[in-house]
Design an enzyme around this catalytic site. Structure first.
Site, PDB file in Angstrom:
ATOM      1  N   GLU A   1       0.841  -1.199   0.000  1.00  0.00           N
ATOM      2  CA  GLU A   1       0.000   0.000   0.000  1.00  0.00           C
ATOM      3  C   GLU A   1       0.876   1.250   0.000  1.00  0.00           C
ATOM      4  O   GLU A   1       0.907   2.032   0.950  1.00  0.00           O
ATOM      5  CB  GLU A   1      -0.957  -0.062   1.190  1.00  0.00           C
ATOM      6  CG  GLU A   1      -1.889  -1.268   1.099  1.00  0.00           C
ATOM      7  CD  GLU A   1      -2.724  -1.506   2.344  1.00  0.00           C
ATOM      8  OE1 GLU A   1      -2.700  -0.663   3.269  1.00  0.00           O
ATOM      9  OE2 GLU A   1      -3.401  -2.554   2.400  1.00  0.00           O
TER      10      GLU A   1
ATOM     11  N   ARG B   1       2.220  -8.280   0.965  1.00  0.00           N
ATOM     12  CA  ARG B   1       1.361  -7.599   1.936  1.00  0.00           C
ATOM     13  C   ARG B   1       1.924  -7.618   3.354  1.00  0.00           C
ATOM     14  O   ARG B   1       1.835  -6.629   4.090  1.00  0.00           O
ATOM     15  CB  ARG B   1      -0.014  -8.275   1.921  1.00  0.00           C
ATOM     16  CG  ARG B   1      -0.980  -7.855   3.033  1.00  0.00           C
ATOM     17  CD  ARG B   1      -2.255  -8.686   2.911  1.00  0.00           C
ATOM     18  NE  ARG B   1      -3.157  -8.545   4.044  1.00  0.00           N
ATOM     19  CZ  ARG B   1      -4.261  -7.807   4.050  1.00  0.00           C
ATOM     20  NH1 ARG B   1      -4.582  -7.104   2.978  1.00  0.00           N
ATOM     21  NH2 ARG B   1      -5.038  -7.768   5.110  1.00  0.00           N
TER      22      ARG B   1
ATOM     23  N   HIS C   1      -4.602   3.185   5.037  1.00  0.00           N
ATOM     24  CA  HIS C   1      -4.429   2.007   4.186  1.00  0.00           C
ATOM     25  C   HIS C   1      -4.833   2.370   2.763  1.00  0.00           C
ATOM     26  O   HIS C   1      -5.262   3.476   2.475  1.00  0.00           O
ATOM     27  CB  HIS C   1      -5.323   0.855   4.678  1.00  0.00           C
ATOM     28  CG  HIS C   1      -4.859   0.213   5.941  1.00  0.00           C
ATOM     29  ND1 HIS C   1      -4.125  -0.956   5.960  1.00  0.00           N
ATOM     30  CD2 HIS C   1      -5.029   0.567   7.233  1.00  0.00           C
ATOM     31  CE1 HIS C   1      -3.876  -1.300   7.215  1.00  0.00           C
ATOM     32  NE2 HIS C   1      -4.405  -0.383   8.004  1.00  0.00           N
TER      33      HIS C   1
ATOM     34  N   TYR D   1      -6.799  -0.063  -0.634  1.00  0.00           N
ATOM     35  CA  TYR D   1      -7.518   1.030  -1.248  1.00  0.00           C
ATOM     36  C   TYR D   1      -9.017   0.812  -1.034  1.00  0.00           C
ATOM     37  O   TYR D   1      -9.430  -0.202  -0.483  1.00  0.00           O
ATOM     38  CB  TYR D   1      -7.205   1.107  -2.752  1.00  0.00           C
ATOM     39  CG  TYR D   1      -7.527  -0.159  -3.542  1.00  0.00           C
ATOM     40  CD1 TYR D   1      -8.758  -0.335  -4.155  1.00  0.00           C
ATOM     41  CD2 TYR D   1      -6.583  -1.177  -3.666  1.00  0.00           C
ATOM     42  CE1 TYR D   1      -9.055  -1.486  -4.869  1.00  0.00           C
ATOM     43  CE2 TYR D   1      -6.872  -2.320  -4.370  1.00  0.00           C
ATOM     44  CZ  TYR D   1      -8.109  -2.483  -4.974  1.00  0.00           C
ATOM     45  OH  TYR D   1      -8.397  -3.643  -5.668  1.00  0.00           O
TER      46      TYR D   1
ATOM     47  N   GLU E   1      -9.212   4.053   4.213  1.00  0.00           N
ATOM     48  CA  GLU E   1      -8.761   3.401   2.983  1.00  0.00           C
ATOM     49  C   GLU E   1      -8.687   4.478   1.903  1.00  0.00           C
ATOM     50  O   GLU E   1      -9.699   5.068   1.527  1.00  0.00           O
ATOM     51  CB  GLU E   1      -9.736   2.295   2.573  1.00  0.00           C
ATOM     52  CG  GLU E   1      -9.815   1.132   3.553  1.00  0.00           C
ATOM     53  CD  GLU E   1      -8.698   0.132   3.384  1.00  0.00           C
ATOM     54  OE1 GLU E   1      -7.830   0.343   2.500  1.00  0.00           O
ATOM     55  OE2 GLU E   1      -8.688  -0.869   4.132  1.00  0.00           O
TER      56      GLU E   1
END
Length: 405
Positions: A179, A234, A297, A299, A370
């Site tokens: 991210e 991730r 974060h 998305y 997000e």
């Protein structure tokens, strides 16, 4: 006539040709069709029962399961006919995720800072660390840099302290390595608060009344690995399998949306706070008695509040809703980009998140934001969107602070 975005086909060659055409429509430079059946495709699925989709998915890009929130997954191109035969409909959001990563890497290798704008392009951990040091060197009256812990690979976890006001606040990004926009937005928010202190009255009021801690890269090992090896990584790098830090906090630990399998992208670790990164954030929050918190974060363009793990009504639900609405409105005002306000459990029950722990144990008013995009480019967000997304992040931070007397 253009092909329908809901492609139903069982022929890989036809699929490859369609994807190439679709890629041209949405602006992707190239689609590699040398091994069409093995290509990794990101799709958006409108499904009420996503079990079949998840059974063939290589990766999940969105955690949402609620009505009206489609599921984004990565599959091999050869799996699309299987979904088609089952009556599943999808929209291609990235025709070839590896080609998108290659194009991004080539751009990064050849790009130069545009007109001296550090935020014109994405930066790795080393560059972000150096930028934080430069901010402190040029503005020692406003900021200090602190190491709050160290990763298993020995990288410092940096926290920038801004101001010295009565209200302690924390913002952090990049618990999840891929991210990248979260790392850039948190760094940019810190930069704006420091460099605009003398010319923006709203920024000056914020800095004078707040002690803000900014942790742009919570997961340095994973973040660097996403730069060097796997753009879509991730987790952390523990043991090569990694831990999802945002499943490693104590409130709701072990609950839905997490896994005890080391191979899972949501592996929660051996026990709550087993990881040095989550433990460092815990210790910082408790030591500083953090009252306000944003976990950035990507998305999905969401503003989320507790609970993430439970459908029980959060005690401060009305306050969360009012403040969250103020944040979402401020973010929309920046560039007319909509951020949807929801309680976390409305998207999908998720145990062990930082936001739930910050509220449930540290007693902070805590939100998860997000960032962009809602879809389209997935994690490889074009660099020209860094500055606008930073505007939205800063708007959210200022709006949250305004809710505290």
């Amino acid at each position: 006539m253009w092909p329908s975005p809901w492609l139903l086909t069982s022929r890989p060659v036809a699929l490859c040709a369609w994807l190439a055409l679709f890629a041209g429509v949405i602006g992707v430079i190239a689609v590699r069709c040398d091994k069409p059946s093995e290509r990794r495709v990101a799709i958006r699925v409108a499904c009420t029962d996503c079990a079949l989709v998840e059974s063939v998915a290589l990766d999940t890009w969105s955690d949402q399961r609620a009505e009206g929130m489609p599921l984004d997954v990565v599959v091999r191109a050869k799996s699309l006919p299987v979904l088609a035969e089952a009556g599943v409909r999808w929209e291609v959001i990235v025709p070839d995720i590896d080609e998108a990563a290659r194009a991004e890497r080539q751009r990064l290798q050849s790009s130069e800072t545009v007109d001296g704008d550090w935020f014109a392009e994405y930066r790795d951990y080393t560059a972000i660390s150096a930028h934080l040091e430069a901010l402190v060197a040029h503005h020692p009256d406003l900021a200090t840099l602190h190491g709050i812990g160290s990763t298993l690979d020995g990288r410092p976890i940096w926290a920038l302290r801004i101001g010295g006001g009565a209200t302690p606040m924390l913002i952090n990004g990049t618990q999840h390595a891929r991210e990248w926009i979260a790392a850039m937005v948190t760094t940019c928010v810190a930069d704006r608060l420091i460099t605009e202190y003398d010319r923006d009255p709203a920024v000056k009021r914020f800095v004078d009344g707040t002690t803000l801690w900014v942790v742009p890269v919570v997961n340095p090992d994973g973040y660097q690995y996403s730069w060097s090896t796997d753009r879509y990584w991730r987790k952390t790098r523990r043991g090569g399998f990694g831990v999802d830090l945002n499943r490693n906090f104590a409130v709701g630990y072990g609950g839905g949306g997490s896994s005890g399998s080391k191979r899972s992208i949501v592996y929660r670790g051996e026990y709550a706070f087993s990881e040095p990164e989550s433990a460092a954030l815990r210790d910082l929050a408790l030591r500083e008695k953090i009252a306000l918190h944003v976990d950035f974060h990507s998305y999905g363009q969401l503003v989320m509040y507790p609970w993430m793990y439970s459908s029980a009504r959060v005690p401060d639900r009305d306050r969360f809703a009012a403040v969250g609405d103020r944040m979402a409105s401020a973010m929309f005002a920046a560039h007319e980009t909509r951020y949807r306000l929801v309680s976390g459990v409305e998207t999908s029950p998720t145990g062990g998140t930082m936001t739930d722990w910050m509220y449930g144990e540290a007693h902070a008013l805590s939100f998860t934001v997000e960032l962009r995009p809602r879809g389209g480019s997935g994690f490889v967000l074009p660099p020209e969107q860094i500055r606008p997304t930073c505007d939205e992040g800063l708007a959210a931070v200022l709006a949250l602070r305004s809710a505290q007397p």
